[in-house]
Design an enzyme around this catalytic site. Structure first.
Site, short mmCIF file in Angstrom:
data_model
loop_
_atom_site.label_atom_id
_atom_site.label_comp_id
_atom_site.label_asym_id
_atom_site.label_seq_id
_atom_site.Cartn_x
_atom_site.Cartn_y
_atom_site.Cartn_z
N HIS A 49 -22.36 10.03 8.10
CA HIS A 49 -21.10 10.16 7.34
C HIS A 49 -20.40 11.47 7.59
O HIS A 49 -19.30 11.70 7.11
CB HIS A 49 -21.38 9.97 5.85
CG HIS A 49 -21.99 8.63 5.57
ND1 HIS A 49 -23.34 8.43 5.58
CD2 HIS A 49 -21.43 7.42 5.36
CE1 HIS A 49 -23.60 7.14 5.36
NE2 HIS A 49 -22.46 6.51 5.22
N GLU A 95 -31.23 4.27 5.01
CA GLU A 95 -30.71 5.63 4.89
C GLU A 95 -31.80 6.49 4.28
O GLU A 95 -32.34 6.13 3.25
CB GLU A 95 -29.46 5.59 4.00
CG GLU A 95 -28.74 6.88 3.83
CD GLU A 95 -29.26 7.68 2.67
OE1 GLU A 95 -29.80 8.77 2.93
OE2 GLU A 95 -29.15 7.24 1.54
N ARG A 143 0.83 -1.22 0.00
CA ARG A 143 0.00 0.00 0.00
C ARG A 143 0.87 1.27 0.00
O ARG A 143 0.57 2.25 0.68
CB ARG A 143 -0.97 -0.01 1.19
CG ARG A 143 -2.10 -1.01 1.01
CD ARG A 143 -3.05 -0.99 2.18
NE ARG A 143 -2.40 -1.41 3.40
CZ ARG A 143 -2.83 -1.13 4.62
NH1 ARG A 143 -3.91 -0.41 4.79
NH2 ARG A 143 -2.17 -1.55 5.67
#
Ligand code: GLN
Ligand code: ZN
Length: 761
Positions: free
Chosen positions: A697, A668, A16
């Protein structure tokens, strides 16, 4: 002789590296040049791996610092209006579109077809014009030069104009813009040619979606003019599905040099493709799976390749990966914690390069000479097929014995809800959360310490117990009605279960890019799935022992576990899903037996598993929903089943949602201002619904008034007696201060509504 090609490489880096470099750059710890240096090293690594394996056609320009769709949009000067007058320059301007800034939203991100990669959605506007953006063009040109300096003759890759527009938003008919966009693409191809390219790969994955005749005509016109304007050989690359007859007819008429088709996803289209292929067009046969981690079944691939050779000859054949290798990890050989048998069944990106080369060599040999060459590859396939790990008789006979009654609860929704109401004694508008509470640094730190042995298993469990106790106490204090244990023992809602189920394996380095700097490490579902022992029951018992309020048992559903794993390809996904469902059913029944009155089975990924073509969707929905029903069908009527889904496009799916037969569903809804509840109203939804009234969020704390008015809006659509009050998803990404503040307001808003007359009776 046939040649070999790769459509694209992974790019996050074997360790990564790209993620780390991006994050360091954003944190102003490294310079732009240092970030570019890391990116260069990764590209060189990929190209060397490809050329060492002997692959003849290697991609360049597939690499992106953040997203290849954004790079292409920028190349032709598609910029969202709100990003236009930013003072940021260079890379910072590029990242503005990815990450936004104070008061400036980034581009919307959405799933790349049916993968777990997410791209940034290009924002088009009516009358949109396009222009070649020279600084962005430099990315492709310099990557071509880099490849040449490494001694690799690479083929530039570009997302094609048809797909670029189809994936965009902001105009009613984006394809009306195809003509002007194609003109700019012609300039781009001209520049590639001037930089020494002889071929280009234009990715048009949207060709595997359902397309109207008008759209296909537009596509064909655009490509006719593009092909007339370029001297480059064009490889038209399609993947993630097959080309239907109408699409194939258009494609076949184009003077393209090569057509790439995905023969892993659509092997049944091979004969039609061969029959339609123009007499001078090469076939790029995508036989090595770019979407999954299994070693190639060489005999099956060779059989496909031979059919192609018989029809068009080997000179016109390219042996390729089915799509870009972006969707698989780097190296299976590096996984030392995976046992040898299982390891021999795997092929990640590097191994897939060798598979391409092997297929090419084998194709040139007679059957007898192939024998030695393919011994090892055949042994792997045979071992996987015959292994008891992929053939657990108990699991198989249990699945085979299922009858329709196993999918049905014993009483109707109305009867169940009445019995549950008696048992649970909840107030009107009961308040609850979706499951997880903040995953603090402290929690992640404890997990890390356990991994490296700094915390013993019992010390770690003690730590998690304390976390659970804290979460329960907080919820009592907040006055929530139905509690959760907070999920501190779970790093991830799929990984946690995969680690406890038979049939799953975990990699150490198996990262794949999810978006930008984010990578995920999906479990590998290799064998028959079963549940050796309870997975969540003791956590539930402990948490419930701390409170008199009902505390939900919390599970991940079978479709979501399937969807977020690398899944075996030797049987239909539906069969694998049934096995997972049976394992989850065991857990559901154990939770019930332990006394749980409410069990939530999350299906966050139900919607995203929907097949790309409409014709395949009904079948998927049938088995996926059946699997959910299977997990819950065995509980008593008094036991309340909840489910949670994170998406909001329910309109066209409402019937299916009803068929889940969950007593309570949380969804949601805050971002659409409760509008999506209209689908539930119009359908006279029989169960109870918890429309998420605030968006988890963002750290923003919604006011009591705001939450109250959202609840009032909800009540205008769904009777109060059917409504629950909850946030729109789990709270694990949030911090405690905003969590407490938001939930305080949520409880207050529910109390105010309870005191007010119902909006709808
Ligand atoms: N129960 C899970 C949680 O709260 C659900 C997560 C999800 O829907 N993605 O975290
Ligand atoms: Zn969710």
């Amino acid at each position: 002789m046939a040649r070999t090609a790769v459509l694209g490489f992974p790019r996050i880096g074997p360790d990564r590296e790209l993620k780390r470099a991006l994050e360091a750059y954003w944190a102003e710890q490294i310079t732009a040049a240092e970030l570019e240096g890391v990116a260069y090293d990764l590209r060189a690594l990929h190209l060397r791996a490809g050329s060492d394996a002997g692959i003849e056609v290697l991609p360049v320009g597939d690499f992106a610092l953040y997203d290849q769709v954004l790079d292409t949009a920028e190349l032709v000067s598609i910029t969202a209006e709100r990003h236009r007058d930013s003072q940021a320059v260079g890379l910072d301007r590029h990242f503005l579109a990815c990450r936004g800034a104070d008061q400036v939203a980034p581009l919307e991100m959405t799933k790349w077809f049916d993968t777990n990669y997410h791209y940034l959605v290009p924002e088009l506007e009516p009358g949109q014009s396009f222009e070649l953006n020279a600084p962005r063009l430099a990315k492709w040109i310099s990557q071509l030069q880099e490849a040449r300096a490494l001694g690799v003759a690479a083929r530039p890759v570009l997302l094609g104009p048809f797909s670029l527009l189809s994936l965009g938003k902001g105009v009613t008919d984006p394809l009306e813009l195809l003509e002007p966009l194609t003109t700019v693409y012609a300039e781009v191809l001209q520049a590639f040619a001037e930089a020494g390219a002889t071929e280009v790969q234009l990715d048009e994955p949207c060709l595997v979606l359902d397309q109207s005749p008008d759209a296909l005509d537009g596509f064909a016109r655009a490509y006719e003019s593009l092909l007339a304007a370029t001297g480059l050989e064009v490889c038209l690359a399609t993947y993630f599905g097959g080309l239907d007859d109408a699409t194939l007819a258009r494609v076949a008429k184009l003077p393209i040099a090569e057509l790439h088709v995905d023969l892993v996803r659509a092997p049944e289209r091979l004969d039609a493709v061969l029959a339609a292929l123009g007499s001078r067009t090469r076939l790029s046969a995508g036989v090595v799976d770019g979407r999954n981690v299994w070693a190639n079944d060489v005999d099956q691939s060779l059989q496909r390749l031979e059919r192609a050779v018989a029809a068009i000859g080997s000179d016109r054949l390219t042996i390729a990966t089915s799509c870009s290798l972006l969707h698989v990890p780097y190296s299976a050989a590096r996984e030392k914690t995976i046992d040898e048998e299982l390891g021999s069944w795997l092929a990640f990106a590097y191994e897939k390069l060798d598979e391409l080369a092997l297929l090419k060599r084998a194709l040139n040999l007679g059957a007898a000479e192939r024998e030695t060459l393919l011994t090892d590859a055949r042994r792997r396939i045979a071992s996987r097929r015959a292994s008891p790990r992929t053939n657990d008789a108990t699991v198989r006979s249990r699945a085979a014995a299922l009858t329709p009654a196993d999918y049905d609860r014993s009483a109707s929704m109305d009867e169940r809800l009445a019995l549950q109401a008696q048992r649970l004694q909840l107030p009107e508008l009961p308040t609850t959360t979706i499951g997880s509470f903040p995953q603090t640094t402290e929690i992640r730190e404890a997990r890390r310490k356990r991994r490296i042995g700094e915390l013993s298993e019992s010390q770690y469990l003690e730590f998690v117990r304390a976390q659970v106790a804290e979460v329960v106490e907080q919820q009592e204090r907040l006055g929530l009605d139905v509690l959760v244990h907070g999920e501190p023992e779970r790093n991830d809602m799929v990984e946690y279960f995969g680690e406890r189920l038979a049939g799953f394996a975990f990699t150490e380095f198996g990262w794949v890019q999810s978006y930008g700097s984010r990578a995920v490490k999906p479990p590998i579902l290799y064998g028959d799935v079963s549940r050796p022992q309870p997975m969540t029951v003791s956590w539930w018992q402990y948490a419930q022992s701390l409170t008199n309020k009902p505390l939900k048992g919390m599970l991940t559903g079978p479709v979501t576990i399937l969807q977020w794993s690398f899944v075996r390809d030797d049987q239909p996904r539906s069969e694998t899903c049934v096995q997972i469902a049976l394992a989850i059913e065991d857990e559901v029944l154990d939770l019930e037996a332990a006394g749980a009155s409410i069990i939530q089975i999350d299906e966050a990924a139900l919607r995203e598993g929907l097949p790309l073509r409409a014709a395949d969707q009904a079948h998927y929905l049938r088995w996926a929903i059946d699997c959910f029903r299977l997990t819950a069908a065995g509980v008593r009527s008094q036991t309340q089943i909840h489910t949670h889904m994170c998406y909001s496009e329910f309109g066209e799916m409402i019937e299916q949602i009803v068929r889940l037969d969950a007593d309570v569903i949380s969804i949601e809804a805050s971002r659409s201002g409760m509008v999506l509840l209209e689908a539930f109203r119009d359908f006279a939804y029989p169960g109870q619904i918890g429309p998420g009234i605030y968006d988890i969020h963002s750290p923003r704390v919604p006011s009591v008034e705001e939450l109250e008015s959202l609840l009032a809006l909800a009540e205008e659509r769904i009777p109060r007696s059917q409504l629950w009050v909850n946030p729109d998803c789990g709270l694990k990404t949030r911090a405690w201060p905003e969590t407490k503040a938001s939930l305080t307001n949520l409880v207050a808003a529910a109390n105010r509504r309870r005191a007010a007359p119902p909006s709808l009776t």
